[in-house]
Design a protein around this motif. Structure first.
Motif, PDB file in Angstrom:
ATOM      1  N   SER A 171       1.449  -1.030  -0.168  1.00 32.22           N
ATOM      2  CA  SER A 171      -0.113   0.317   0.324  1.00 32.22           C
ATOM      3  C   SER A 171       0.972   1.125  -0.363  1.00 32.22           C
ATOM      4  N   TYR A 223       4.980  -3.831   4.804  1.00 36.00           N
ATOM      5  CA  TYR A 223       3.538  -4.016   4.777  1.00 36.00           C
ATOM      6  C   TYR A 223       2.946  -4.998   4.162  1.00 36.00           C
ATOM      7  N   GLU A 225      -0.902  -7.697   2.880  1.00 39.32           N
ATOM      8  CA  GLU A 225      -1.887  -7.694   2.454  1.00 39.32           C
ATOM      9  C   GLU A 225      -1.699  -9.882   2.052  1.00 39.32           C
ATOM     10  N   ARG A 253      -6.518  -9.906   8.194  1.00 44.38           N
ATOM     11  CA  ARG A 253      -6.599 -10.548   9.006  1.00 44.38           C
ATOM     12  C   ARG A 253      -7.532 -11.508   9.053  1.00 44.38           C
ATOM     13  N   THR A 254      -8.785 -10.960   9.074  1.00 45.75           N
ATOM     14  CA  THR A 254      -9.935 -11.225   9.372  1.00 45.75           C
ATOM     15  C   THR A 254     -10.884 -11.806   7.397  1.00 45.75           C
ATOM     16  N   VAL A 260     -11.301  -6.447   1.892  1.00 41.07           N
ATOM     17  CA  VAL A 260     -11.175  -5.106   1.481  1.00 41.07           C
ATOM     18  C   VAL A 260      -9.643  -5.007   0.764  1.00 41.07           C
ATOM     19  N   HIS A 264      -8.069  -3.920  -2.768  1.00 43.17           N
ATOM     20  CA  HIS A 264      -7.723  -2.679  -2.976  1.00 43.17           C
ATOM     21  C   HIS A 264      -6.146  -2.864  -3.847  1.00 43.17           C
TER      22      HIS A 264
ATOM     23  N   GLY B 319      -4.949  -0.093   2.052  1.00 47.61           N
ATOM     24  CA  GLY B 319      -4.249  -0.188   3.031  1.00 47.61           C
ATOM     25  C   GLY B 319      -3.979  -0.213   4.431  1.00 47.61           C
ATOM     26  N   PRO B 320      -4.242   1.203   4.695  1.00 48.76           N
ATOM     27  CA  PRO B 320      -4.748   2.048   5.944  1.00 48.76           C
ATOM     28  C   PRO B 320      -6.179   1.107   6.727  1.00 48.76           C
ATOM     29  N   THR B 322      -7.822  -1.891   4.841  1.00 49.81           N
ATOM     30  CA  THR B 322      -7.693  -3.037   5.520  1.00 49.81           C
ATOM     31  C   THR B 322      -7.470  -3.406   6.506  1.00 49.81           C
ATOM     32  N   ILE B 323      -6.430  -2.524   7.860  1.00 47.17           N
ATOM     33  CA  ILE B 323      -6.065  -2.671   8.999  1.00 47.17           C
ATOM     34  C   ILE B 323      -6.811  -2.126   9.593  1.00 47.17           C
ATOM     35  N   VAL B 325     -10.575  -2.429   9.262  1.00 41.46           N
ATOM     36  CA  VAL B 325     -11.610  -3.395   8.526  1.00 41.46           C
ATOM     37  C   VAL B 325     -10.433  -4.452  10.179  1.00 41.46           C
ATOM     38  N   ASP B 326      -9.898  -4.837  10.186  1.00 48.58           N
ATOM     39  CA  ASP B 326      -8.959  -5.852  11.129  1.00 48.58           C
ATOM     40  C   ASP B 326      -9.302  -5.643  12.066  1.00 48.58           C
ATOM     41  N   ALA B 327      -9.083  -4.591  12.726  1.00 48.55           N
ATOM     42  CA  ALA B 327      -9.083  -4.783  14.079  1.00 48.55           C
ATOM     43  C   ALA B 327     -10.676  -4.408  14.234  1.00 48.55           C
ATOM     44  N   THR B 329     -13.445  -6.084  12.511  1.00 50.40           N
ATOM     45  CA  THR B 329     -14.484  -7.156  13.683  1.00 50.40           C
ATOM     46  C   THR B 329     -13.695  -7.859  13.755  1.00 50.40           C
ATOM     47  N   GLU B 330     -12.366  -7.863  14.646  1.00 51.88           N
ATOM     48  CA  GLU B 330     -12.066  -8.713  14.871  1.00 51.88           C
ATOM     49  C   GLU B 330     -12.042  -9.896  15.767  1.00 51.88           C
ATOM     50  N   LEU B 336     -19.661  -4.397   9.214  1.00 52.72           N
ATOM     51  CA  LEU B 336     -19.581  -3.852   8.837  1.00 52.72           C
ATOM     52  C   LEU B 336     -21.014  -3.733   8.270  1.00 52.72           C
ATOM     53  N   PRO B 453      -5.939   3.975  12.065  1.00 53.58           N
ATOM     54  CA  PRO B 453      -7.081   3.495  11.740  1.00 53.58           C
ATOM     55  C   PRO B 453      -7.591   2.296  12.833  1.00 53.58           C
ATOM     56  N   ASP B 454      -6.312   2.023  13.339  1.00 53.91           N
ATOM     57  CA  ASP B 454      -7.060   0.845  13.924  1.00 53.91           C
ATOM     58  C   ASP B 454      -7.360   0.921  15.532  1.00 53.91           C
ATOM     59  N   ARG B 458     -11.089   0.119  17.415  1.00 52.26           N
ATOM     60  CA  ARG B 458     -10.377  -0.732  18.525  1.00 52.26           C
ATOM     61  C   ARG B 458     -11.379   0.517  19.596  1.00 52.26           C
TER      62      ARG B 458
END
Lengths: 479, 479
Positions: A171, A223, A225, A253-254, A260, A264, B319-320, B322-323, B325-327, B329-330, B336, B453-454, B458
């Motif tokens: 990214s 970084y 993906e 990860r999820t 996403v 991307h 990219g940011p 994606t991270i 959304v990981d944080a 939904t985990e 979403l 973003p993560d 949280r």
């Protein structure tokens, strides 16, 4: 034609920017400006059929018209025009033999997910590769080499500091955010910066392999993906980590995050548990948060690798230090150091009578009765003691100690021992921008600073993880 | 004598500062200066037998000589002199009836762990309490009430912004670090600030109970090391959280951290698992890191509580995001949002042709082809849609959109719906201090901004946790 070397991206004799624009503020103008400003050779060639000159440089109607050597071609035109450029690259390379490295900044390819876009990318890449040229991208920002004066991005300013950190990222925005985050307080100095986008040719694995032998790269921050061949990535990573640390953040990860990532850069994120296990096996240090990623990458550049996991806390603030010790010890990978009676006595002798030295073991609260000399003397004693592998110093800098005095005391305490005795020292300054000047002074001298004591602890654990990996894999000589 | 009310700490008719000093930069001088500068009544009385006047205020030889009403006594003398002050407080209170609130800033008591220090604290507290006066401390920084102009600290500057956040902390340094962190970008506005130190009398439970009915307190941020009666704390917390959120960070989670806490404020940290379970049961939102604590406290002040867990991501950077959304939904607590076809169509209509609306569901990438109007229009549509409970907007602000335009677009998009439709909107500006001006503009208007973003994800989950707690405990009327 022979296949070009990846090296051509970082040491090109000339750079052509296809689609260079005269419109101020546009990405294609910015790329040209940065390239021109950073170039050590001056061999930067804008290509745009509608202009005679841009930014004071002679502008060419096509890549084929440039009479000088062009090793690196940057494609920054709309997706629909990119295929034509690919054929020009092929033509030029077959005729002249240069144009071996191609960075495609343009987007609108496989990441869109449409049949046409995928076909367009495939034909473009196949055309370029058919003559032995190599491609970074598309849908990326390309490469930066701070030492060699190369910059194909519109986002990495030429003033970016030099250092030993190399950033590899799928990214572009993520990678440039790292540098923007670091800029004001001079937190990061970089060597190379590679954003890979759709990875249609050069991928993260090949880039990693290249950096293993790149002498100026002291640490790699990656970084990721996803990759089509995770096993190969891990094999390569294993050989890299025996020489230098890799810090990684894995996106997707999820299930939702993976979707996403696919929208991307068309990446397939893969099963996170498998990545997690593989990272551990090959010694990649995985960051759990963006903040941890940013900091872990930079501390490996600035500080030596710890010889063990015995950490000392030197503080003036009890509450924040309690949280730091929680974070430091909760995974079991780090522990508070054990102080000998001699060390306790000698540290007590340089601090005020109220100071708490060694309650609990490994912990020193200097209290509020402090001077710069106390900081220096205490640090010098802790640096010299072989039963301590790393130091976290925590303060809310008091008004009666000047920023310069504090920074100098930390530097002198650290430097009181010869280089082979040095160990990581993290300075936590809990004060926001209030002590920004002290922060900058320390960072400029190579001393990493933090805002949060628990983050410093987690980053110290990451350093310890790498130290452990080297030990368990018989690679001790670096320490 | 009747027991004084806790209220006397926050609404005293007069404040005496015992040990006020003329030495510039010393804590006892700073306390006087801040008190004087903030006082709405002007009734601030320095006490120091060696001076006639300090900072332009008449100085008294002892507390007993002050002819006017003194509700709040601040003790800032060496520990050895504090006992004598305690007897003067008793004498005054029995003679005049005031002096009901005592903040003991001095340290050197039970936290030292010595028999003498413990005995000294015990006698001092018993003396003061025998006449019905109440004590905060010792070994603390006391109280601040921004609205009432009360400040017994040497570290909370009078310029601190007004807001709805009340900070309760066993660590003075921790609490003041929060404000220093927040200062430059105007991240936090506070109402009250209470640091409790050794909690020899007024403890965290009683302070919490008081804040339940304090109208200006919209959210409580609490730093806790330990308490002697955890059950009582939880009972009180339960009644508080039915009215307003409590965000807590618990120190001393580990054995080593617990030892540090004990050396710091003589606290017994207790079993962390029990605290963790109890926090959940009574609706206390626990922060895992200092950064999360800082942000969670402040977003509850600035934003409405979400009605559910369906979050929309609006971004310009893949990219940011994606991270993020990981944080998000985990943990399974957030998801979403689901976009209706109508919403997709209407959002597509206000963005550029390249924009990705709804791939995956709940996710919008506006791409780099953006204008302020697009931000505003997209936000207005998302704010109006009842299938979305919260929005995380992520950007690396592009050079071609001015900070003011961006801030205005966000504000206008948010305000496009009536107040009852509002939902939390977090703006992640990944750019360090580069867009500090945009950050400050947004924060001043009540829109929380983030760097990572993560972290935003949280913190959004923390808001959702509180929303869930209220729902499951039948307390829906606040939402």
């Amino acid at each position: 034609m022979n296949e070009a070397s990846i090296n051509a991206f970082f040491t090109p004799r000339g750079v052509a920017i296809i689609g260079a624009s005269a419109r101020q503020g546009s990405p294609s103008n910015q790329i040209l400006k940065y390239s021109k400003e950073m170039s050590l050779t001056g061999n930067v060639f804008p290509v745009n059929p509608t202009a005679k000159e841009i930014e004071g440089l002679k502008c060419y109607g096509s890549l084929l018209e440039i009479p000088e050597t062009v090793d690196l071609v940057v494609i920054s035109v709309g997706a629909s025009k990119a295929l034509n450029v690919a054929y020009e690259i092929k033509e030029r390379r077959e005729a002249v033999g240069d144009a071996g490295a191609v960075a495609i900044v343009s987007a609108g390819f496989k990441e869109l997910g449409t049949e046409e876009a995928i076909a367009l990318q495939d034909e473009m890449i196949a055309t370029i590769k058919s003559c032995g040229a190599r491609v970074i991208g598309p849908n990326c920002q390309g490469v930066v080499d701070i030492y060699n004066g190369i910059n194909t991005t519109f986002s990495v300013p030429p003033v970016t500091l030099k250092g030993g950190l190399t950033i590899i990222s799928q990214s572009g925005a993520f990678a440039t955010s790292y540098l923007r985050w670091a800029k004001d307080h001079k937190l990061v100095g970089i060597n190379k910066f590679v954003t890979l986008g759709n990875m249609a040719d050069v991928d993260v694995t090949e880039t990693l392999a290249f950096m293993a032998d790149d002498e100026r790269t002291k640490v790699i921050a990656m970084y990721l993906e996803g990759t089509t061949d995770a096993r190969k990535l891990m094999d390569v990573a294993k050989s890299v980590t025996s020489k230098k640390p890799i810090v990684a953040i894995k996106a997707g990860r999820t299930a939702a995050g993976s979707n996403v990532a696919h929208s991307h850069t068309a990446s397939i994120a893969g099963d996170d548990n498998i990545y997690d296990g593989a990272f551990k096996q090959v010694g990649i240090i995985r960051a759990n948060t963006i903040a941890e990623f940013y900091h872990t990458g930079r501390v490996f550049d600035k500080m030596p690798i710890p010889k063990g996991n015995r950490i000392c806390i030197l503080t003036v603030v009890g509450g924040p230090s309690t949280i730091c010790v929680d974070a430091l010890t909760e995974t079991g990978e780090a522990q508070l150091a054990h102080f000998s009676d001699e060390l306790v006595t000698s540290v007590q002798a340089v601090l005020s009578g109220n100071a708490n030295v060694g309650n609990p073991d490994g912990y020193i609260d200097m209290t509020a009765s402090i001077t710069p000399v106390m900081h220096k003397d205490a640090l010098a004693l802790l640096m010299a003691d072989d039963s301590i592998d790393g130091i976290i110093f925590i303060t809310t800098p008091p008004g009666f100690i000047g920023s310069e005095d504090l920074a100098k005391a930390i530097e002198e305490g650290y430097n009181a021992v010869p280089e082979e005795k040095r160990k990581p020292l993290f300075s936590v300054l809990m004060a926001g921008n209030a002590v920004g000047d002290c922060r900058v002074m320390l960072e400029e001298k190579g001393f990493p600073t933090f805002e949060y004591p628990d983050e410093a602890a987690r980053v110290m654990i990451n350093m310890i993880r790498y130290s452990n990996y080297l030990k368990h894999n018989g690679v001790d000589e670096r320490m």
